[in-house]
Design an enzyme around this catalytic site. Sequence first.
Site, PDB file in Angstrom:
ATOM      1  N   LYS A 200       3.180  -2.523  -4.226  1.00  0.00           N
ATOM      2  CA  LYS A 200       1.637  -1.672  -5.731  1.00  0.00           C
ATOM      3  C   LYS A 200       2.133  -1.565  -6.622  1.00  0.00           C
ATOM      4  CE  LYS A 200      -0.720  -3.282  -1.787  1.00  0.00           C
ATOM      5  NZ  LYS A 200      -0.394  -3.361  -0.421  1.00  0.00           N
TER       6      LYS A 200
HETATM    7  C1  LIG Z   1      -6.017  -5.836  -0.221  1.00  0.00           C
HETATM    8  C2  LIG Z   1      -4.837  -5.211   0.439  1.00  0.00           C
HETATM    9  N1  LIG Z   1      -6.070  -4.307   1.333  1.00  0.00           N
HETATM   10  C3  LIG Z   1      -5.611  -3.401   2.623  1.00  0.00           C
HETATM   11  C4  LIG Z   1      -4.251  -3.322   1.967  1.00  0.00           C
HETATM   12  C5  LIG Z   1      -3.259  -2.489   2.434  1.00  0.00           C
HETATM   13  O1  LIG Z   1      -2.404  -1.527   2.270  1.00  0.00           O
HETATM   14  P1  LIG Z   1      -1.761  -0.502   3.489  1.00  0.00           P
HETATM   15  O2  LIG Z   1      -0.408  -1.459   3.557  1.00  0.00           O
HETATM   16  O3  LIG Z   1      -1.370   0.558   1.776  1.00  0.00           O
HETATM   17  O4  LIG Z   1      -1.700  -0.032   4.025  1.00  0.00           O
HETATM   18  C6  LIG Z   1      -2.646  -3.901   1.594  1.00  0.00           C
HETATM   19  C7  LIG Z   1      -1.267  -4.457   1.894  1.00  0.00           C
HETATM   20  O5  LIG Z   1      -0.665  -4.817   1.562  1.00  0.00           O
HETATM   21  C8  LIG Z   1      -3.493  -5.274   0.882  1.00  0.00           C
HETATM   22  O6  LIG Z   1      -2.435  -6.138   0.019  1.00  0.00           O
END
Ligand SMILES: Cc1ncc(COP(=O)(O)O)c(C=O)c1O
Length: 429
Positions: A200
């Site tokens: 990110k």
């Molecule tokens: C669009 C989206 N939502 C939610 C998430 C979930 O985040 P995390 O990996 O921090 O749990 C991601 C992560 O890749 C994502 O790309």
Amino acid sequence: MDDLHLRKIRTMPLPDEFPGVHAMGDEETEAALRVCRSKSLYRYYGMNLLKETSSFEAEFADFLNIPYVVAVTSGTAALHTALSALGVGPGCEVIVPAYMWVSVIAAVVNLGAIPVLADIDETFCLDPADVARKITPRTVGMIAVHMSGAPADIVRLAAVAKQHGIFLLEDCAQCVGGSIDGRRVGTFGDMAIFSFQMNKNMSSGEAGAVVTHNEELYRRAVASHDAGYSRSDTGKLLMDDTTSYGWGRGLRLDELRASILRVQLRKLPGTIDRMHQSKYKIRQWLETCPELSLRRVIDPNGDTGCFLITIFPDATSAHAVNDRLRDLGIASASAETSNVILADYGMHIYYNIPALVHKVGTDYRGSPWSLTENQNSIYTYAKGTCPRADDLFERSQLLAIPSCLSHSDEDEILEAFQEALASVFQLAS
Ligand SMILES: Cc1ncc(COP(=O)(O)O)c(C=O)c1O
């Protein structure tokens, strides 16, 4: 093999995607050491509490211009926290986009509710018209995911939500720091979530946040992410806050990661600026190529720039250009997030999620699909459910734009595109 097939424009892989990571330096190390030296890694008390987590929440609130932020352990944790604060459970339908990340759907399913797929348009985010078509008396809300670095058509989506009296949850995991007309994504809906996982725009490896304008939703989110009760300003559990108390999930963020996020937040504008400049240099040239079209970006100034999406006339030409770019050396070491045809982009694509396609339950009863409360919510999730998305996935290419591209990296990407388009579309050079 002729000369054309032997020639490589690059021999070194492109840098990996990881936008925030490329900006990491001594400041993050110092922050982490400061917390270790304090021996106070838990956010609510300690021997020498530095209050990194609450400082991060205040600074992120300031950055977004929103009153309430709850830091959590991941974007997935944030989705569960937000949906539980919004009261989602059995009998509820939640509209989700065909292009997302599996966690979006996991959070709905884990809460006993039914995900309903809606199509995307050329923004590669929810199509407001299709959302309106998918609304039933059981629909409680939608999750608008700002995919691949650029905002969704969030003003129109907010209007649909308002007109139908359903909630709008923004998922800004892939668009941290994005905006429309100067207003940050994450401030348009009833609630929003962020991820600070390693791919990110800013990162501490794992972490996330839930944000809202609404004080009651905030208190419910605090209770849900913690031990089931909201907290006073001094961190005391509020046992008699009847509008928020319930059952907690233990998703609190620790001081160590919060301290790193505070540094990464300060670096975020620079990280975005570098990706944006690289992307728009490449995009501006691609705009002159009649052989392809580009993703529709609602507000180019608010595009964080971490991905470029090109759309080809058909799957054959998309694959041929993508393969040619790879042959020319345009790929990073971790090829899954480098240049891919979207149909092959794993669990970002609804029909690539086996547990969804086969409606695998979360418990021995097959919840949520088998629950009596959900008996009228009968949906399919196999390929063909979202035809416009299916078509776009087959003939669109995603190219990661790392935050550390040099001018010569950018020039090599441009040169490779020129050569790939010339060879696939047999253009005179
Ligand atoms: C669009 C989206 N939502 C939610 C998430 C979930 O985040 P995390 O990996 O921090 O749990 C991601 C992560 O890749 C994502 O790309």
